[in-house]
Design a protein around this motif. Structure first.
Motif, PDB file in Angstrom:
ATOM      1  N   LYS A   5       0.837  -1.203   0.000  1.00 28.06           N
ATOM      2  CA  LYS A   5       0.000   0.000   0.000  1.00 28.06           C
ATOM      3  C   LYS A   5       0.873   1.255   0.000  1.00 28.06           C
ATOM      4  CE  LYS A   5      -4.177  -1.761   2.116  1.00 28.06           C
ATOM      5  NZ  LYS A   5      -5.134  -1.623   3.202  1.00 28.06           N
ATOM      6  N   LYS A   6       1.970   1.197   0.717  1.00 28.16           N
ATOM      7  CA  LYS A   6       2.869   2.341   0.803  1.00 28.16           C
ATOM      8  C   LYS A   6       3.472   2.655  -0.569  1.00 28.16           C
ATOM      9  CE  LYS A   6       6.610   4.187   3.600  1.00 28.16           C
ATOM     10  NZ  LYS A   6       7.531   3.924   4.676  1.00 28.16           N
ATOM     11  N   GLN A   7       3.909   1.638  -1.329  1.00 30.57           N
ATOM     12  CA  GLN A   7       4.464   1.843  -2.661  1.00 30.57           C
ATOM     13  C   GLN A   7       3.410   2.390  -3.609  1.00 30.57           C
ATOM     14  OE1 GLN A   7       5.845  -2.168  -3.239  1.00 30.57           O
ATOM     15  NE2 GLN A   7       7.999  -1.540  -3.066  1.00 30.57           N
ATOM     16  N   SER A   8       2.192   1.869  -3.536  1.00 27.92           N
ATOM     17  CA  SER A   8       1.117   2.335  -4.405  1.00 27.92           C
ATOM     18  C   SER A   8       0.769   3.787  -4.137  1.00 27.92           C
ATOM     19  CB  SER A   8      -0.135   1.469  -4.226  1.00 27.92           C
ATOM     20  OG  SER A   8       0.144   0.153  -4.641  1.00 27.92           O
ATOM     21  N   ALA A   9       0.809   4.198  -2.900  1.00 27.14           N
ATOM     22  CA  ALA A   9       0.489   5.579  -2.537  1.00 27.14           C
ATOM     23  C   ALA A   9       1.598   6.534  -2.957  1.00 27.14           C
ATOM     24  CB  ALA A   9       0.235   5.689  -1.041  1.00 27.14           C
ATOM     25  N   ALA A  10       2.830   6.079  -2.922  1.00 28.01           N
ATOM     26  CA  ALA A  10       3.966   6.955  -3.244  1.00 28.01           C
ATOM     27  C   ALA A  10       4.002   7.320  -4.721  1.00 28.01           C
ATOM     28  CB  ALA A  10       5.264   6.292  -2.837  1.00 28.01           C
ATOM     29  N   LYS A  11       3.643   6.410  -5.616  1.00 28.92           N
ATOM     30  CA  LYS A  11       3.731   6.670  -7.044  1.00 28.92           C
ATOM     31  C   LYS A  11       2.823   7.830  -7.474  1.00 28.92           C
ATOM     32  CE  LYS A  11       4.185   4.580 -11.442  1.00 28.92           C
ATOM     33  NZ  LYS A  11       4.893   3.538 -12.071  1.00 28.92           N
ATOM     34  N   PRO A  12       1.536   7.884  -7.085  1.00 31.32           N
ATOM     35  CA  PRO A  12       0.720   9.040  -7.457  1.00 31.32           C
ATOM     36  C   PRO A  12       1.245  10.351  -6.877  1.00 31.32           C
ATOM     37  CG  PRO A  12      -0.697   7.228  -6.827  1.00 31.32           C
ATOM     38  CD  PRO A  12       0.731   6.834  -6.485  1.00 31.32           C
ATOM     39  N   LEU A  13       1.807  10.308  -5.674  1.00 28.96           N
ATOM     40  CA  LEU A  13       2.353  11.528  -5.078  1.00 28.96           C
ATOM     41  C   LEU A  13       3.537  12.039  -5.881  1.00 28.96           C
ATOM     42  CD1 LEU A  13       2.157  10.709  -1.268  1.00 28.96           C
ATOM     43  CD2 LEU A  13       0.687  12.226  -2.598  1.00 28.96           C
ATOM     44  N   LEU A  14       4.395  11.126  -6.332  1.00 27.43           N
ATOM     45  CA  LEU A  14       5.537  11.507  -7.152  1.00 27.43           C
ATOM     46  C   LEU A  14       5.060  12.073  -8.483  1.00 27.43           C
ATOM     47  CD1 LEU A  14       8.597  11.565  -7.504  1.00 27.43           C
ATOM     48  CD2 LEU A  14       8.470   9.225  -8.349  1.00 27.43           C
ATOM     49  N   ARG A  15       4.072  11.440  -9.071  1.00 23.92           N
ATOM     50  CA  ARG A  15       3.525  11.915 -10.347  1.00 23.92           C
ATOM     51  C   ARG A  15       2.880  13.285 -10.182  1.00 23.92           C
ATOM     52  NH1 ARG A  15       0.084   8.521 -14.708  1.00 23.92           N
ATOM     53  NH2 ARG A  15      -0.119  10.244 -16.168  1.00 23.92           N
ATOM     54  N   ALA A  16       2.142  13.496  -9.105  1.00 22.68           N
ATOM     55  CA  ALA A  16       1.520  14.793  -8.850  1.00 22.68           C
ATOM     56  C   ALA A  16       2.580  15.877  -8.700  1.00 22.68           C
ATOM     57  CB  ALA A  16       0.641  14.729  -7.604  1.00 22.68           C
ATOM     58  N   GLN A  17       3.664  15.563  -8.009  1.00 24.85           N
ATOM     59  CA  GLN A  17       4.759  16.519  -7.857  1.00 24.85           C
ATOM     60  C   GLN A  17       5.349  16.869  -9.218  1.00 24.85           C
ATOM     61  OE1 GLN A  17       5.763  18.363  -5.405  1.00 24.85           O
ATOM     62  NE2 GLN A  17       7.518  19.200  -6.480  1.00 24.85           N
ATOM     63  N   SER A  18       5.514  15.874 -10.057  1.00 24.69           N
ATOM     64  CA  SER A  18       6.061  16.099 -11.399  1.00 24.69           C
ATOM     65  C   SER A  18       5.150  17.032 -12.197  1.00 24.69           C
ATOM     66  CB  SER A  18       6.212  14.756 -12.115  1.00 24.69           C
ATOM     67  OG  SER A  18       6.637  14.954 -13.444  1.00 24.69           O
ATOM     68  N   PHE A  19       3.846  16.816 -12.139  1.00 22.11           N
ATOM     69  CA  PHE A  19       2.903  17.681 -12.854  1.00 22.11           C
ATOM     70  C   PHE A  19       2.916  19.099 -12.287  1.00 22.11           C
ATOM     71  CE2 PHE A  19       0.567  13.684 -14.121  1.00 22.11           C
ATOM     72  CZ  PHE A  19       0.895  13.787 -15.464  1.00 22.11           C
ATOM     73  N   ARG A  20       3.016  19.232 -10.971  1.00 19.17           N
ATOM     74  CA  ARG A  20       3.084  20.569 -10.358  1.00 19.17           C
ATOM     75  C   ARG A  20       4.314  21.321 -10.849  1.00 19.17           C
ATOM     76  NH1 ARG A  20       0.825  18.043  -5.830  1.00 19.17           N
ATOM     77  NH2 ARG A  20       2.843  17.514  -4.972  1.00 19.17           N
ATOM     78  N   GLU A  21       5.439  20.619 -10.890  1.00 21.46           N
ATOM     79  CA  GLU A  21       6.678  21.255 -11.344  1.00 21.46           C
ATOM     80  C   GLU A  21       6.569  21.668 -12.814  1.00 21.46           C
ATOM     81  OE1 GLU A  21      10.192  19.025 -10.396  1.00 21.46           O
ATOM     82  OE2 GLU A  21       9.599  18.844  -8.291  1.00 21.46           O
ATOM     83  N   THR A  22       5.958  20.825 -13.633  1.00 22.47           N
ATOM     84  CA  THR A  22       5.791  21.164 -15.048  1.00 22.47           C
ATOM     85  C   THR A  22       4.901  22.389 -15.208  1.00 22.47           C
ATOM     86  OG1 THR A  22       6.122  18.876 -15.724  1.00 22.47           O
ATOM     87  CG2 THR A  22       4.974  20.309 -17.287  1.00 22.47           C
ATOM     88  N   ARG A  23       3.819  22.468 -14.443  1.00 21.32           N
ATOM     89  CA  ARG A  23       2.939  23.654 -14.523  1.00 21.32           C
ATOM     90  C   ARG A  23       3.689  24.905 -14.082  1.00 21.32           C
ATOM     91  NH1 ARG A  23      -0.708  19.904 -12.621  1.00 21.32           N
ATOM     92  NH2 ARG A  23      -0.584  20.669 -10.493  1.00 21.32           N
ATOM     93  N   ALA A  24       4.505  24.787 -13.066  1.00 20.16           N
ATOM     94  CA  ALA A  24       5.289  25.939 -12.608  1.00 20.16           C
ATOM     95  C   ALA A  24       6.278  26.371 -13.683  1.00 20.16           C
ATOM     96  CB  ALA A  24       6.016  25.600 -11.310  1.00 20.16           C
ATOM     97  N   HIS A  25       6.877  25.405 -14.366  1.00 24.50           N
ATOM     98  CA  HIS A  25       7.801  25.739 -15.455  1.00 24.50           C
ATOM     99  C   HIS A  25       7.075  26.505 -16.557  1.00 24.50           C
ATOM    100  CE1 HIS A  25      11.421  23.707 -14.141  1.00 24.50           C
ATOM    101  NE2 HIS A  25      10.729  22.617 -13.872  1.00 24.50           N
ATOM    102  N   HIS A  26       5.858  26.085 -16.884  1.00 24.60           N
ATOM    103  CA  HIS A  26       5.080  26.785 -17.923  1.00 24.60           C
ATOM    104  C   HIS A  26       4.821  28.232 -17.526  1.00 24.60           C
ATOM    105  CE1 HIS A  26       4.470  23.548 -20.697  1.00 24.60           C
ATOM    106  NE2 HIS A  26       3.927  22.767 -19.778  1.00 24.60           N
ATOM    107  N   GLU A  27       4.552  28.465 -16.270  1.00 24.71           N
ATOM    108  CA  GLU A  27       4.308  29.834 -15.809  1.00 24.71           C
ATOM    109  C   GLU A  27       5.564  30.690 -15.932  1.00 24.71           C
ATOM    110  OE1 GLU A  27       2.740  29.521 -11.869  1.00 24.71           O
ATOM    111  OE2 GLU A  27       0.904  28.539 -12.540  1.00 24.71           O
ATOM    112  N   ASP A  28       6.722  30.077 -15.795  1.00 21.72           N
ATOM    113  CA  ASP A  28       7.986  30.813 -15.867  1.00 21.72           C
ATOM    114  C   ASP A  28       8.481  31.013 -17.298  1.00 21.72           C
ATOM    115  OD1 ASP A  28       8.022  30.920 -13.111  1.00 21.72           O
ATOM    116  OD2 ASP A  28       9.365  29.205 -12.903  1.00 21.72           O
ATOM    117  N   GLU A  29       7.961  30.246 -18.257  1.00 24.95           N
ATOM    118  CA  GLU A  29       8.449  30.317 -19.633  1.00 24.95           C
ATOM    119  C   GLU A  29       8.360  31.724 -20.206  1.00 24.95           C
ATOM    120  OE1 GLU A  29       6.736  27.398 -22.268  1.00 24.95           O
ATOM    121  OE2 GLU A  29       7.082  25.819 -20.799  1.00 24.95           O
ATOM    122  N   ALA A  30       7.227  32.379 -20.059  1.00 25.26           N
ATOM    123  CA  ALA A  30       7.070  33.722 -20.624  1.00 25.26           C
ATOM    124  C   ALA A  30       8.068  34.687 -19.995  1.00 25.26           C
ATOM    125  CB  ALA A  30       5.641  34.225 -20.425  1.00 25.26           C
ATOM    126  N   ALA A  31       8.239  34.616 -18.694  1.00 26.10           N
ATOM    127  CA  ALA A  31       9.185  35.510 -18.029  1.00 26.10           C
ATOM    128  C   ALA A  31      10.594  35.287 -18.571  1.00 26.10           C
ATOM    129  CB  ALA A  31       9.154  35.298 -16.516  1.00 26.10           C
TER     130      ALA A  31
END
Length: 146
Positions: A5-31
Protein backbone atom coordinates in the motif's frame (compact mmCIF):
# COMPACT_ATOMS: atom_id res chain seq x y z
CA UNK A 1 5.60 -8.68 -7.90
CA UNK A 2 2.94 -7.32 -5.58
CA UNK A 3 3.06 -3.69 -4.45
CA UNK A 4 2.54 -2.70 -0.89
CA UNK A 5 0.00 0.00 0.00
CA UNK A 6 2.87 2.34 0.80
CA UNK A 7 4.46 1.84 -2.66
CA UNK A 8 1.12 2.33 -4.41
CA UNK A 9 0.49 5.58 -2.54
CA UNK A 10 3.97 6.95 -3.24
CA UNK A 11 3.73 6.67 -7.04
CA UNK A 12 0.72 9.04 -7.46
CA UNK A 13 2.35 11.53 -5.08
CA UNK A 14 5.54 11.51 -7.15
CA UNK A 15 3.52 11.91 -10.35
CA UNK A 16 1.52 14.79 -8.85
CA UNK A 17 4.76 16.52 -7.86
CA UNK A 18 6.06 16.10 -11.40
CA UNK A 19 2.90 17.68 -12.85
CA UNK A 20 3.08 20.57 -10.36
CA UNK A 21 6.68 21.26 -11.34
CA UNK A 22 5.79 21.16 -15.05
CA UNK A 23 2.94 23.65 -14.52
CA UNK A 24 5.29 25.94 -12.61
CA UNK A 25 7.80 25.74 -15.46
CA UNK A 26 5.08 26.78 -17.92
CA UNK A 27 4.31 29.83 -15.81
CA UNK A 28 7.99 30.81 -15.87
CA UNK A 29 8.45 30.32 -19.63
CA UNK A 30 7.07 33.72 -20.62
CA UNK A 31 9.19 35.51 -18.03
CA UNK A 32 12.30 33.73 -19.31
CA UNK A 33 11.53 34.42 -22.97
CA UNK A 34 10.64 38.05 -22.37
CA UNK A 35 13.60 38.87 -20.13
CA UNK A 36 16.06 37.20 -22.52
CA UNK A 37 14.57 39.12 -25.46
CA UNK A 38 14.60 42.41 -23.54
CA UNK A 39 18.27 41.87 -22.63
CA UNK A 40 19.08 41.09 -26.28
CA UNK A 41 17.21 44.18 -27.54
CA UNK A 42 18.94 46.43 -25.02
CA UNK A 43 22.33 44.99 -26.02
CA UNK A 44 21.73 45.29 -29.77
CA UNK A 45 19.38 48.28 -30.12
CA UNK A 46 20.04 50.22 -26.93
CA UNK A 47 16.47 49.84 -25.70
CA UNK A 48 13.45 47.54 -25.56
CA UNK A 49 9.90 48.64 -26.28
CA UNK A 50 6.67 46.67 -26.08
CA UNK A 51 5.86 47.02 -29.79
CA UNK A 52 9.24 45.65 -30.82
CA UNK A 53 8.91 42.78 -28.34
CA UNK A 54 5.49 41.93 -29.78
CA UNK A 55 6.92 41.83 -33.32
CA UNK A 56 9.82 39.60 -32.28
CA UNK A 57 7.49 37.16 -30.51
CA UNK A 58 4.78 37.27 -33.19
CA UNK A 59 2.09 38.36 -30.74
CA UNK A 60 -0.24 41.33 -30.44
CA UNK A 61 0.85 44.54 -28.77
CA UNK A 62 -1.94 44.05 -26.20
CA UNK A 63 -0.68 40.58 -25.29
CA UNK A 64 2.86 41.90 -24.89
CA UNK A 65 1.58 44.81 -22.79
CA UNK A 66 -0.33 42.49 -20.46
CA UNK A 67 2.71 40.29 -20.00
CA UNK A 68 4.92 43.32 -19.35
CA UNK A 69 2.53 44.42 -16.59
CA UNK A 70 2.71 40.97 -15.03
CA UNK A 71 6.51 40.96 -15.25
CA UNK A 72 6.56 44.34 -13.57
CA UNK A 73 4.32 43.08 -10.74
CA UNK A 74 6.66 40.09 -10.33
CA UNK A 75 9.72 42.35 -10.16
CA UNK A 76 11.45 41.44 -13.44
CA UNK A 77 11.07 44.76 -15.29
CA UNK A 78 10.29 48.41 -14.78
CA UNK A 79 8.12 50.27 -17.26
CA UNK A 80 6.82 53.80 -17.57
CA UNK A 81 4.66 55.46 -20.21
CA UNK A 82 6.57 56.38 -23.35
CA UNK A 83 9.83 55.03 -21.87
CA UNK A 84 11.90 51.94 -22.76
CA UNK A 85 11.52 48.79 -20.67
CA UNK A 86 14.31 48.13 -18.19
CA UNK A 87 15.29 44.88 -16.52
CA UNK A 88 15.57 44.83 -12.75
CA UNK A 89 18.47 42.89 -11.18
CA UNK A 90 16.02 39.96 -10.81
CA UNK A 91 15.12 40.27 -14.50
CA UNK A 92 18.77 40.41 -15.59
CA UNK A 93 19.52 37.30 -13.53
CA UNK A 94 16.64 35.40 -15.15
CA UNK A 95 17.67 36.56 -18.63
CA UNK A 96 21.26 35.43 -18.07
CA UNK A 97 20.13 32.02 -16.84
CA UNK A 98 17.77 31.60 -19.81
CA UNK A 99 20.53 32.53 -22.27
CA UNK A 100 23.00 30.18 -20.56
CA UNK A 101 20.55 27.30 -20.61
CA UNK A 102 19.76 27.91 -24.29
CA UNK A 103 23.46 28.03 -25.20
CA UNK A 104 24.32 24.87 -23.23
CA UNK A 105 21.43 22.84 -24.63
CA UNK A 106 22.20 23.97 -28.17
CA UNK A 107 25.86 23.01 -27.71
CA UNK A 108 24.76 19.63 -26.32
CA UNK A 109 22.46 18.87 -29.27
CA UNK A 110 25.12 19.95 -31.75
CA UNK A 111 27.59 17.61 -29.99
CA UNK A 112 25.07 14.83 -30.70
CA UNK A 113 25.26 15.79 -34.41
CA UNK A 114 21.72 17.12 -34.50
CA UNK A 115 21.53 19.41 -37.57
CA UNK A 116 21.82 23.07 -36.47
CA UNK A 117 18.36 24.10 -37.70
CA UNK A 118 16.71 21.17 -35.91
CA UNK A 119 18.79 21.77 -32.78
CA UNK A 120 17.51 25.38 -32.60
CA UNK A 121 13.91 24.18 -32.92
CA UNK A 122 14.37 21.47 -30.31
CA UNK A 123 16.08 23.78 -27.82
CA UNK A 124 13.19 26.25 -28.03
CA UNK A 125 10.81 23.47 -27.05
CA UNK A 126 12.90 21.82 -24.37
CA UNK A 127 14.89 24.55 -22.66
CA UNK A 128 12.18 25.63 -20.23
CA UNK A 129 11.89 22.13 -18.80
CA UNK A 130 15.53 21.55 -17.89
CA UNK A 131 16.33 21.98 -14.21
CA UNK A 132 19.46 23.68 -12.91
CA UNK A 133 20.72 20.29 -11.73
CA UNK A 134 20.30 18.73 -15.19
CA UNK A 135 21.85 21.78 -16.83
CA UNK A 136 24.91 21.50 -14.59
CA UNK A 137 25.27 17.80 -15.46
CA UNK A 138 25.08 18.60 -19.20
CA UNK A 139 27.71 21.32 -18.76
CA UNK A 140 29.97 18.84 -16.96
CA UNK A 141 29.54 16.30 -19.74
CA UNK A 142 30.33 18.91 -22.39
CA UNK A 143 33.49 19.91 -20.50
CA UNK A 144 34.61 16.27 -20.42
CA UNK A 145 33.90 15.89 -24.14
CA UNK A 146 35.92 18.98 -25.04
Amino acid sequence: MKRTKKQSAAKPLLRAQSFRETRAHHEDEAAEDYTALIAELIATCGEARTGVIAKHLGISHVTALRTMKRLQREGYVTTRNQRPIELTPKGRELAEFAKRRHRVLLEFLLALDVPPEQAEIDVEGAEHHISKVTLERIEGLLRRLN
